[in-house]
Design an enzyme around this catalytic site. Structure first.
Site, PDB file in Angstrom:
ATOM      1  N   CYS C 127       0.841  -1.196   0.000  1.00 29.20           N
ATOM      2  CA  CYS C 127       0.000   0.000   0.000  1.00 29.20           C
ATOM      3  C   CYS C 127       0.877   1.247   0.000  1.00 29.20           C
ATOM      4  CB  CYS C 127      -0.877  -0.018   1.235  1.00 29.20           C
ATOM      5  SG  CYS C 127       0.108  -0.197   2.733  1.00 29.20           S
ATOM      6  N   GLY C 214      -4.767 -14.560 -10.715  1.00 29.35           N
ATOM      7  CA  GLY C 214      -5.243 -15.731 -11.440  1.00 29.35           C
ATOM      8  C   GLY C 214      -4.141 -16.398 -12.253  1.00 29.35           C
ATOM      9  N   GLY C 240      -0.076 -16.698  -6.153  1.00 27.85           N
ATOM     10  CA  GLY C 240      -0.290 -16.108  -7.469  1.00 27.85           C
ATOM     11  C   GLY C 240      -0.733 -17.163  -8.460  1.00 27.85           C
ATOM     12  N   GLY C 241      -2.020 -17.196  -8.754  1.00 30.54           N
ATOM     13  CA  GLY C 241      -2.517 -18.065  -9.809  1.00 30.54           C
ATOM     14  C   GLY C 241      -2.607 -19.537  -9.475  1.00 30.54           C
TER      15      GLY C 241
HETATM   16  C1  LIG Z   1     -10.656  -9.314  -5.017  1.00 28.23           C
HETATM   17  C2  LIG Z   1      -9.288  -9.321  -4.419  1.00 28.23           C
HETATM   18  C3  LIG Z   1      -9.042  -8.619  -3.239  1.00 28.23           C
HETATM   19  C4  LIG Z   1      -7.784  -8.632  -2.665  1.00 28.23           C
HETATM   20  N1  LIG Z   1      -7.559  -7.962  -1.501  1.00 28.23           N
HETATM   21  C5  LIG Z   1      -6.343  -8.043  -0.906  1.00 28.23           C
HETATM   22  C6  LIG Z   1      -6.104  -7.458   0.360  1.00 28.23           C
HETATM   23  O1  LIG Z   1      -6.976  -6.842   0.959  1.00 28.23           O
HETATM   24  N2  LIG Z   1      -4.867  -7.568   0.905  1.00 28.23           N
HETATM   25  C7  LIG Z   1      -3.853  -8.250   0.284  1.00 28.23           C
HETATM   26  O2  LIG Z   1      -2.758  -8.348   0.822  1.00 28.23           O
HETATM   27  N3  LIG Z   1      -4.049  -8.838  -0.919  1.00 28.23           N
HETATM   28  C8  LIG Z   1      -5.275  -8.740  -1.508  1.00 28.23           C
HETATM   29  N4  LIG Z   1      -5.475  -9.364  -2.721  1.00 28.23           N
HETATM   30  C9  LIG Z   1      -4.363 -10.093  -3.367  1.00 28.23           C
HETATM   31  C10 LIG Z   1      -4.454 -11.588  -3.058  1.00 28.23           C
HETATM   32  O3  LIG Z   1      -4.303 -11.819  -1.688  1.00 28.23           O
HETATM   33  C11 LIG Z   1      -3.365 -12.355  -3.829  1.00 28.23           C
HETATM   34  O4  LIG Z   1      -2.113 -11.844  -3.436  1.00 28.23           O
HETATM   35  C12 LIG Z   1      -3.495 -12.237  -5.322  1.00 28.23           C
HETATM   36  O5  LIG Z   1      -4.842 -12.258  -5.706  1.00 28.23           O
HETATM   37  C13 LIG Z   1      -2.727 -13.320  -6.077  1.00 28.23           C
HETATM   38  O6  LIG Z   1      -3.208 -14.609  -5.793  1.00 28.23           O
HETATM   39  P1  LIG Z   1      -4.282 -15.379  -6.727  1.00 28.23           P
HETATM   40  O7  LIG Z   1      -3.769 -15.334  -8.133  1.00 28.23           O
HETATM   41  O8  LIG Z   1      -4.367 -16.748  -6.157  1.00 28.23           O
HETATM   42  O9  LIG Z   1      -5.560 -14.612  -6.597  1.00 28.23           O
HETATM   43  C14 LIG Z   1      -6.743  -9.344  -3.296  1.00 28.23           C
HETATM   44  C15 LIG Z   1      -6.992 -10.049  -4.482  1.00 28.23           C
HETATM   45  C16 LIG Z   1      -8.248 -10.048  -5.045  1.00 28.23           C
HETATM   46  C17 LIG Z   1      -8.470 -10.807  -6.317  1.00 28.23           C
END
Ligand SMILES: Cc1cc2nc3c(=O)[nH]c(=O)nc-3n(C[C@H](O)[C@H](O)[C@H](O)COP(=O)(O)O)c2cc1C
Ligand SMILES: Cc1cc2nc3c(=O)[nH]c(=O)nc-3n(C[C@H](O)[C@H](O)[C@H](O)COP(=O)(O)OP(=O)(O)OC[C@H]3O[C@@H](n4cnc5c(N)ncnc54)[C@H](O)[C@@H]3O)c2cc1C
Ligand SMILES: Cc1cc2nc3c(=O)[nH]c(=O)nc-3n(C[C@H](O)[C@H](O)[C@H](O)COP(=O)(O)OP(=O)(O)OC[C@H]3O[C@@H](n4cnc5c(N)ncnc54)[C@H](O)[C@@H]3O)c2cc1C
Ligand SMILES: Cc1cc2nc3c(=O)[nH]c(=O)nc-3n(C[C@H](O)[C@H](O)[C@H](O)COP(=O)(O)O)c2cc1C
Ligand code: FES
Ligand code: FES
Lengths: 316, 277, 316, 277
Positions: C127, C214, C240-241
């Site tokens: 952030c 994703g 990640g994904g």
């Molecule tokens: C809808 C959404 C909201 C998210 N909110 C946060 C959050 O509040 N804090 C955080 O550290 N990461 C947040 N992320 C990131 C996820 O924790 C993760 O790092 C990212 O989506 C990659 O993983 P994935 O490909 O399995 O989704 C968010 C991701 C998505 C898709």
């Protein structure tokens, strides 16, 4: 009739669509009409002979591909003896992608390429800078500034600088390129990535990591084009995951003046031609008489306005 | 980077076509036979050339890249091209889902095929596994050129040997060897080959599908001055010589080792050129 | 029987699979058994109430999605009154993701969270850092070092630090986190990206840019896990994904000790459970009695060896 | 972040199911009707609840996220769930490819549905476009509760009005308005509504599908103290209250504006709660 012509850093193109370096060669003339392209951009040339990376050099991923070709090169003599005469037979201007391990190396190549038939230089500065810590020039504004300044002094040709998406500072890097005389930036090269075969516990690429390209990277590179467009006044050539006319339009709206197409050509060898036809159709359909009017035409409405708009569309 | 031999032509010798599937059937537990409609330039495909197939998605995945497949047979008159493919991963399992009437996007014909020297009277075709698909159209090509063929077909098990009838129908003599009864071991194949050489049946060697068999033929070829050709495989992206994904190591004319593109300089190379299959 | 337990920066988990912050809440208890999870990781909590970003907040892309949720937050009181009691009813440990605009803000939140029921802190330092130029803390080793040092001084809880993939220096950032007391790094948050609707010429997200997640990002984040694993000794949580057991194994081979799953849960709400089952099956099948043996087990053979291996496989 | 009202249960009230398509037919040029098999908990779906559908790929694209669709009808006895959907983009065009016997992965039932107060004798259902799909199951729900329904169904053209027969079959009085003859204009609908209110036919308003109509009902509801419910739409990712993608603006109890999740606190809300549809 739509006027598809664009001007990229002083070079006039009949249309804004060209191949991405390393994804194009004379072989494609078996499938498409080369004279329809906006420009030729050839595989990065180095001064010396290079073998490239170990195989396997390719792996596929969700919505994209990894490559670890490296820069195999037959050297600069082969370019003058074979490549240049071949492309001289066609109408589109020839953009020569070059690479070198030092700023001096870049500069001397650029000077040598100041010959008839070479329309512009595309400096692929995503390669390791042997004078610093081996990181790619394009990773930092500092290294970019120094290599671009040397290149600018070395050539009068339009100078395009191809950036890497792996930096956290792409807008600053683009600014450094502009401040030191680049006529355009190409955004961007491949994203460093990897893949492992869980059956063998081995990397899928012979060199472990490689570059990700194709539709999967489009949203990331599009964002970088948008960031660069807000940072510099020179032209931007968008490159990353473009496969359709709509993708090309998306890049132009974000701020690109032209686009390069790489991976899509591997899937559909006619992709370049199709994208030209589709952007023309788009302009006709939407009443644009000049394609260049699309560049930077993204509407960034106030937050509430955007919201409302979507609701209205969703409304029925 | 560019092959200066390539002439700029009026027409285009390679095309992306939407073929219609005529048949797609299992020939044994591992291999399937696919027949599709084709128009020129696809129907101009030669033995040893290949097509680059856009394989449909299946529960096994979404193949992003195309998949190279040798021409197994071409019937220009009826407008058909055939493939013989082994079930491996997402691509070939996607192909297996195709039903008659479905569409298949294919790019080709691609690469450099086999060539028969008019001076040859007897050739030996030595193939294993998937290599049999690539070598199969040599049977017809040789018949048309009045060249006699001895085909040595190798597989893990007898039920996995393919193209026996195809070769016999074209007048070839067929010898089947397999791992199950050890007849496919290099020593035994070498005995068979030396016998054929001794009987004057080996004006040239053709092979595909096994590194051990390539090395064997290179050795015998060297020893007896017998020429030959080998079809190689390598992972591909573009299949048009553009990406340099598909390189392999070759003996360079100057004595060193150099890369050549399987899709562009090959897939068929001189028997002694590649370092390995 | 496979021993699925892992130890992440001092915290013992029954298995290495947990949700990613912001992609999980109590609602999922309608679909899966929460007691099977390795840990809970909740949506980033801030001290103050926050509304989050304008809608639309989501768009889909090739093999992935964009989100621009931001960090809507009901504040820290709501966490203590409602969230904490809810998760106390279950067995898995609760990892609380926190964010603040200053290092001080991070530190005071972390201190306040030192209560029973909170098993670890995940500092979401992707952030904006309001004390510097507004760039995310995790963009530079320098800013990361300062915020992690403050956090370390403020809490005795296991401290996980979640990195951003948008930096060009992720290994250096991980080193900075390690050097200043982080017990683990979570690699990584979403990749900054955007998408434009060519029908309306407007960004598809209300806040123009957002985060890509994703399958599309997997090769990029996997590379970053690999880079971090070679840079630090502390544990790495890969994120990640990941959608399947094979994906989770790929991350572990690259060097992760545990994994987080986000977007996949939106497509298949049972994804977390399925991944647990599939990695157990993988270990059984491949004869691993402890899942932790997979961590870093990537085989990096000599170039020629790899090449040969592939040829042999391809050979028949 | 969490809804503390939600009880931790033994069983699971939401499930991902692989339904079998029974029928998928066009009802007019823009809408299609989909009938699939369903088991509990899907068959426990209530009017106003929705499913989150994993739509197949089609030439129009590969829908990555699921797509929310209201329950159009449920037949728990025969184990069926029905949807009425409008052809929009990749998701709904993918749905349109489904043929009887194909599988459809659906997640549900989701969200909070409509509720009928036992005190109500006459309700008004005012829907437009896609909103008619969402409102349709109210007809049966009201019939079962012995509540009389007046349904005002609005569409661009007369041929795009849907569910007229469905409402009539359940004893509802149906008034059709459309843009073609201007009868759907707010002024005219307001006249119709004021007449129904005057005749004591409006114990509650139910609406979905149009912002203008929501604002109209909010105004009339306020003026006459008539309660009501509205079903909202918003882009969704998880549909389980986890991602906060699907928020809209609502009047907060303290007088300000707050976000609520359409998938979790809704999609059905009190008539006066949302700022807009
Ligand atoms: C809808 C959404 C909201 C998210 N909110 C946060 C959050 O509040 N804090 C955080 O550290 N990461 C947040 N992320 C990131 C996820 O924790 C993760 O790092 C990212 O989506 C990659 O993983 P994935 O490909 O399995 O989704 C968010 C991701 C998505 C898709
Ligand atoms: C010129 C040429 C001709 C071929 N002819 C035939 C044939 O007639 N019949 C047949 O069954 N097979 C043939 N092959 C091999 C065939 O291309 C692969 O079996 C196929 O690509 C495997 O794809 P997959 O997705 O099923 O397997 P996967 O293993 O999942 O493929 C993963 C990736 O590796 C590539 N790959 C895997 N094996 C090979 C291989 N041996 N050669 C090249 N790329 C490979 C795939 O194309 C894909 O990109 C030929 C290969 C080449 C290069
Ligand atoms: C609770 C709920 C119930 C719904 N019930 C119905 C119904 O019964 N019948 C019907 O035809 N439609 C209904 N919709 C709208 C339906 O979800 C969209 O029309 C559909 O998602 C469009 O997807 P697409 O890929 O065809 O269109 P695209 O426009 O290509 O979709 C792009 C993205 O936007 C989202 N999106 C687009 N329009 C909407 C919308 N109006 N609401 C939510 N997300 C949207 C899609 O889900 C997708 O993620 C409902 C929406 C919600 C939220
Ligand atoms: C096989 C391959 C080889 C490449 N070689 C080069 C190269 O030599 N020089 C260069 O600047 N970029 C090279 N690139 C990067 C492309 O030019 C382009 O920047 C990238 O692929 C993104 O575009 P795409 O998604 O359209 O492929 C290569 C890409 C691929 C896939
Ligand atoms: S596959 Fe691209 S050069 Fe051979
Ligand atoms: S769609 Fe995820 S909270 Fe509503």
């Amino acid at each position: 009739m739509v006027d598809l012509a664009v001007d990229i850093g002083g070079l006039r193109l009949a249309n804004p669509v060209m191949p991405a370096s390393g994804t194009f060669s004379d072989g494609l003339a078996r499938v498409i009409d080369f004279n329809r392209l906006g420009a030729f951009v050839i595989k990065t040339v180095t001064r010396e002979l290079r073998a490239g990376n170990p195989t396997p050099r390719v792996a596929e991923t969700a919505g994209g591909m990894l490559n670890s070709i490296g820069i195999p090169s037959k050297g600069i003599d082969y370019f003058f003896d074979e490549t240049l005469p071949f492309y001289k037979r066609f109408k589109p201007p020839l953009v020569v992608s070059i690479s070198a391990p030092t700023a001096d190396g870049f500069a001397s190549l650029a000077t040598e390429l100041g010959v008839s038939g070479v329309a512009a230089i595309e400096a692929n500065i995503s390669c390791p800078n042997l004078e610093e810590d081996g990181r790619a020039f394009a990773m930092t504004p500092h290294a970019t500034a120094s290599v671009v300044a040397r290149l600018r002094a070395a050539t009068k040709l339009p100078l395009w600088v191809k950036l890497t998406p792996n930096t956290g500072d792409i807008a600053d890097v683009a600014r450094a390129a502009e401040a030191n005389g680049a006529d355009a930036v190409v955004v961007a090269n491949t994203i460093l990535a990897m893949s492992i075969d869980v059956a063998t516990f081995r990397p899928r690429l012979g060199s472990v990591t490689g570059g990700l390209s194709g539709p999967a990277v489009k949203p990331v590179i599009l964002r970088q084009v948008y960031q660069c467009a807000r940072a510099v006044k020179i032209d931007i050539v968008g490159c990353g995951g473009i496969a359709t006319g709509a993708d090309a339009v998306e890049y132009m709206l974000a701020g690109a003046s032209a686009v390069q197409i790489g991976t899509a050509t591997f899937i559909h060898p006619t992709a370049l031609i199709r994208v030209i036809d589709e952007i023309e159709e788009f302009c006709n359909h939407r009443g644009f008489s000049r394609i260049s009017a699309l560049t930077g035409a993204l509407m960034r409405a106030g937050v509430d306005e955007t919201d409302l708009e979507w609701r209205q569309e969703a409304g029925e | 980077m560019m092959d200066s031999l390539y002439p700029v032509r009026e027409g285009f010798s390679v095309a992306e076509q939407s073929a219609v599937v005529i048949a797609n059937t299992a020939v044994n537990p591992e291999y399937r036979h696919l027949v599709v409609t084709a128009e020129p330039p696809a129907t101009a495909a030669l033995a040893g050339q290949f097509f680059h197939l856009l394989c449909p998605s299946s529960p096994d995945g979404n193949p992003f890249l195309r998949r190279p497949m040798s021409v197994y047979a071409v019937d220009a008159m009826r407008g058909r091209v055939e493939f013989l493919y082994k079930l491996m991963g997402a691509g070939t399992r996607g192909l297996a889902m195709l039903e008659p009437g479905d569409r298949l996007n294919m790019l080709g014909p691609l690469g450099k095929g086999f060539a028969l020297d008019p001076a040859w009277k007897h050739i030996i075709v030595l193939g294993r596994g998937v290599g049999l698909a690539t070598l199969a159209p040599l049977a017809l090509m040789a018949e048309r050129a009045s060249v006699r063929v001895t085909a040595i077909l190798s597989a893990r098990r007898p039920d996995l040997v393919m193209s026996v009838d195809l070769f016999r129908a074209r007048g070839a003599e067929v010898i089947v060897v397999n791992d199950a009864d050890h007849s496919s071991e290099v020593g035994n194949v070498e005995r068979l080959l030396r016998d054929l050489v001794a009987r004057g049946r080996a004006d040239a060697f053709f092979t595909c599908g096994s590194n051990r068999l390539l090395l064997l033929l290179q050795r015998l070829g060297n020893e007896h001055g017998i020429p030959g050709q080998v079809a190689l495989e390598q992972q591909m992206a573009c299949a048009l010589g553009m990406c340099f994904c598909c390189v392999r190591d070759f003996h360079a004319p100057n004595g060193g080792v150099e890369h050549r593109r399987v899709c562009w300089e090959g897939p068929v190379f001189g028997l002694q050129e590649p370092l390995s299959w």
